[in-house]
Design a protein around this motif. Structure first.
Motif, short mmCIF file in Angstrom:
data_model
loop_
_atom_site.label_atom_id
_atom_site.label_comp_id
_atom_site.label_asym_id
_atom_site.label_seq_id
_atom_site.Cartn_x
_atom_site.Cartn_y
_atom_site.Cartn_z
N TRP A 229 -98.19 75.45 48.15
CA TRP A 229 -99.45 75.19 48.24
C TRP A 229 -99.68 75.51 47.34
N ASN A 230 -100.01 75.26 46.35
CA ASN A 230 -100.83 75.67 45.36
C ASN A 230 -99.14 74.93 43.65
N VAL A 231 -100.83 74.49 42.54
CA VAL A 231 -99.79 74.33 41.61
C VAL A 231 -98.40 74.64 40.70
N ASN A 232 -98.68 76.45 41.15
CA ASN A 232 -97.36 76.98 40.62
C ASN A 232 -96.11 76.93 41.90
N SER A 233 -96.61 77.40 43.13
CA SER A 233 -95.60 77.58 43.60
C SER A 233 -94.66 76.14 43.77
N TYR A 234 -95.52 75.19 43.70
CA TYR A 234 -95.22 73.55 43.73
C TYR A 234 -93.68 73.12 42.34
N VAL A 235 -94.50 73.43 41.20
CA VAL A 235 -93.74 73.74 40.10
C VAL A 235 -92.77 74.10 40.12
N CYS A 241 -85.10 72.98 41.64
CA CYS A 241 -84.96 71.52 42.19
C CYS A 241 -84.20 70.88 41.00
N ALA A 242 -84.79 71.01 40.29
CA ALA A 242 -84.02 70.40 38.97
C ALA A 242 -82.92 70.96 38.17
N ASP A 243 -82.87 71.97 38.42
CA ASP A 243 -82.42 73.34 37.64
C ASP A 243 -80.60 72.81 38.50
N ALA A 250 -88.68 64.47 45.48
CA ALA A 250 -89.44 64.19 46.96
C ALA A 250 -90.55 65.19 46.64
N ILE A 251 -92.22 65.21 46.46
CA ILE A 251 -92.99 66.15 46.44
C ILE A 251 -93.72 65.92 47.85
N GLY A 252 -93.79 66.73 48.52
CA GLY A 252 -94.22 66.51 50.23
C GLY A 252 -95.82 67.18 50.35
N GLY A 253 -95.96 67.06 50.87
CA GLY A 253 -97.80 67.76 51.68
C GLY A 253 -98.39 67.56 51.32
N LEU A 254 -98.68 66.45 50.07
CA LEU A 254 -100.21 66.10 49.80
C LEU A 254 -100.49 65.55 50.08
N VAL A 255 -100.55 65.30 51.29
CA VAL A 255 -101.12 64.06 51.88
C VAL A 255 -102.66 64.48 52.24
N ARG A 256 -102.59 65.96 52.17
CA ARG A 256 -104.58 65.99 53.11
C ARG A 256 -105.17 66.53 51.84
N SER A 257 -104.32 66.83 49.83
CA SER A 257 -105.41 67.18 49.34
C SER A 257 -105.99 66.56 48.51
N ILE A 269 -96.12 69.16 37.58
CA ILE A 269 -94.10 69.23 37.49
C ILE A 269 -93.23 68.57 36.37
N ARG A 270 -94.49 67.05 36.27
CA ARG A 270 -93.57 66.36 35.23
C ARG A 270 -93.43 67.12 33.60
N GLU A 271 -94.61 68.12 33.67
CA GLU A 271 -94.65 69.21 32.81
C GLU A 271 -93.05 69.87 32.69
N ALA A 272 -93.10 70.22 33.57
CA ALA A 272 -91.96 71.42 34.25
C ALA A 272 -90.73 71.12 33.20
N VAL A 273 -90.32 69.21 34.13
CA VAL A 273 -89.02 69.26 34.89
C VAL A 273 -88.91 68.21 33.63
#
Ligand SMILES: [Zn+2]
Length: 527
Positions: A229-235, A241-243, A250-257, A269-273
């Protein structure tokens, strides 16, 4: 039936249980069917090397390639009053229209796929090594087909309707190439607790999905559904999941952003994984994001926007490679238009009358009395509109089609653009619809369907520019998807971003004097 070769998928033989008549090579008659497999192979090579791949979500958008536009009949019509109908048996997918696909893969939602009983049955017959989802979609077995559960379809339910075991079996039985874990959209939750519950559930499912996938040695690629629901929770979810071992998220729930939010989430996310995990952006593929997606290293994206705008947008229905969007020309059916406009007027009038009655008597009517009154008023108004106007409306409607086709063929007696717009305006006014004069004028003046060399435009001509029925509207959507794919390749090649303008803003049509056409009541059919 056991089918394995690519050729059989494109040019299969008839089957006893399911009618595959429409299951053939390309509908592009300029390409001989024997050439199609070679062209696909060439396309496949290019697609494999693409930095950013585009998937189209399947919404069962098929059209009848042998649809008769003049009589408005499907190819399975029995003549006279039978219009026939569309179905998987006599219709084709967008990729069958062209000699190569307009997307790098197809995303299939379980919710969408299993909606109809007929479809479910066909899928069952194809499952377990009988061609599966590829046979159903009429693509070669190595064509990328990604599956998800279609979380939008069950967003309001407490729990997803599918268990992890069930979904693992489903992807395997139907032969998917990629399968996304079972998620539950966090923004569908009623409160913060619900949100956390859905978030945790999605992660738990991802863990179970991956462990079982590995333990059972399934052959397709597992993908983790990532929610937040925000950057931190996504990351945080992406990292977990990568671990777990996933190398495709598949990054979901972005349609309304907003574009900005989407890019921020994906970048973090890219930086984190790290660079080695593939990312798919679910439901977002926008022209203004392409370059940034490449920069972030987004592997793939999907969107049906360019397909669906062909009929969901009020003004932006037809897109061109010159980066212009036009409005399709509405020629609505007279019955429905007259019914709707009569209903609207009658309801307003009847409500006023009820108020007058109540004011006069000082008594309010019961809900039931009001409803009866409204219903009667609407019925009477529709009956009256049909009696008085339907016949003339039909003549006017046919005249619109006749003149549009004459204009398309550049017939020497064809109307000019202003005359044609007047004609359309008069018909729409008569049946109670609004006419987008400037938008139609721009579309007619520019003739973008004529300039497009795609097989849809080539074969359907101006029909693809007319807003009416699935066979015209979806064809226009197929054309749009093709244009989007071409512009995407152009951007990937040149790095120049695409900026779409509205046709009505750049194509100007001069209107001299008053209306040119004679009053509508004097029209005769094809005079
Ligand atoms: Zn086209």
């Amino acid at each position: 039936m056991q089918t394995n070769s690519r050729d059989e998928y494109l040019n299969p033989v008839a089957d006893e249980t399911i009618d595959y008549r429409a299951d053939r090579g390309s509908e592009d008659r300029r390409t001989p069917n024997s050439e199609v497999p070679r062209k696909w192979e060439e396309w496949q090579k290019q697609s494999d090397e693409r930095e950013l791949k585009y998937f189209i979500p399947d919404w069962a958008d098929l059209v009848d390639p042998r649809y008769d536009f003049e009589k408005e009949r499907y190819s399975n019509s029995n003549g006279s009053n039978d219009r026939g109908s569309g179905g998987w048996e006599n219709e084709v997918f967008a990729h069958q229209f062209y000699d190569t696909p307009s997307y790098d893969g197809i995303l299939v939602s379980r919710e969408v796929l299993q909606k109809s009983k007929k479809k479910k049955r066909a899928l069952e017959e194809l499952a377990d090594g009988n061609g599966g989802i590829h046979r159903y979609l009429r693509v070669p077995p190595d064509f990328p087909v990604m599956g998800d559960c279609g979380a939008f379809g069950y967003v309001d339910q407490e729990e997803p309707p599918y268990s992890v075991d069930d979904v693992l079996d489903y992807y395997t039985r139907h032969g998917f190439n990629y399968g996304i874990s079972v998620d539950h959209l966090v923004f569908g939750a009623k409160d913060e607790d619900g949100r956390q519950y859905r978030y945790d559930l999605t992660l738990r499912n991802a863990q179970e999905f991956y462990s079982k996938h590995q333990a059972q040695g399934r052959e397709w690629t597992p993908m983790a559904a990532v929610q937040g629901w925000n950057v931190n929770s996504y990351v945080e979810a992406a990292k977990q999941c990568a671990d777990m071992g996933y190398d495709y998220l598949a990054i979901g729930g972005l349609v309304r952003s907003s574009t900005e939010e989407i890019l921020l989430v994906l970048r973090k996310i890219r930086e984190a994984v790290g660079p080695d995990v593939d990312l798919h952006a679910l439901g977002v593929a926008r022209f203004d994001m392409i370059n940034e997606f490449v920069d972030i290293g987004v592997t793939s994206m999907d969107s049906a926007t360019y397909l669906r705008r062909a009929w969901t947008s009020r003004k932006d229905n037809f897109w061109t490679r010159d980066e212009i969007k036009f409005s399709a020309i509405r020629v609505p059916g007279p019955k429905r238009s007259l019914r709707n406009s009569a209903r609207k007027t009658a309801q307003t009038e009847a409500k006023k009358e009820i108020e007058r009655k109540e004011a006069k008597t000082g008594k309010s009517l019961s809900e039931e009395e009001k409803e009866t009154h409204l219903e009667e008023a609407v019925d009477t108004a529709i009956g009256k509109a049909f009696n008085e106007k339907l016949e003339t409306a039909r003549v006017m409607e046919q005249r619109c089609f006749y003149e549009l086709r004459a204009y398309d063929k550049e017939d020497p007696d064809a109307l000019t653009v202003p005359e044609l717009v007047d004609l359309l305006d008069q018909y729409q006014e008569y049946v109670g619809r609004e006419c987008l004069r400037n938008h139609y004028a721009a579309m007619l003046e520019a003739r973008p369907w004529d300039a497009c060399d795609c097989t849809i435009c080539e074969r359907a001509g101006i029909e693809v520019a007319i807003f009416r029925g699935n066979n015209r509207n979806r064809r226009r959507g197929f054309h749009n998807t093709r244009v989007f794919y071409d512009l995407l390749q152009q951007t990937l090649k040149t790095g120049n971003s695409v900026e779409i303008q509205r046709g009505a803003d750049i194509v100007k049509v001069e209107y001299e004097g008053a209306r040119v056409s004679e009053p509508h009541t004097q029209y005769h059919m094809f005079e």
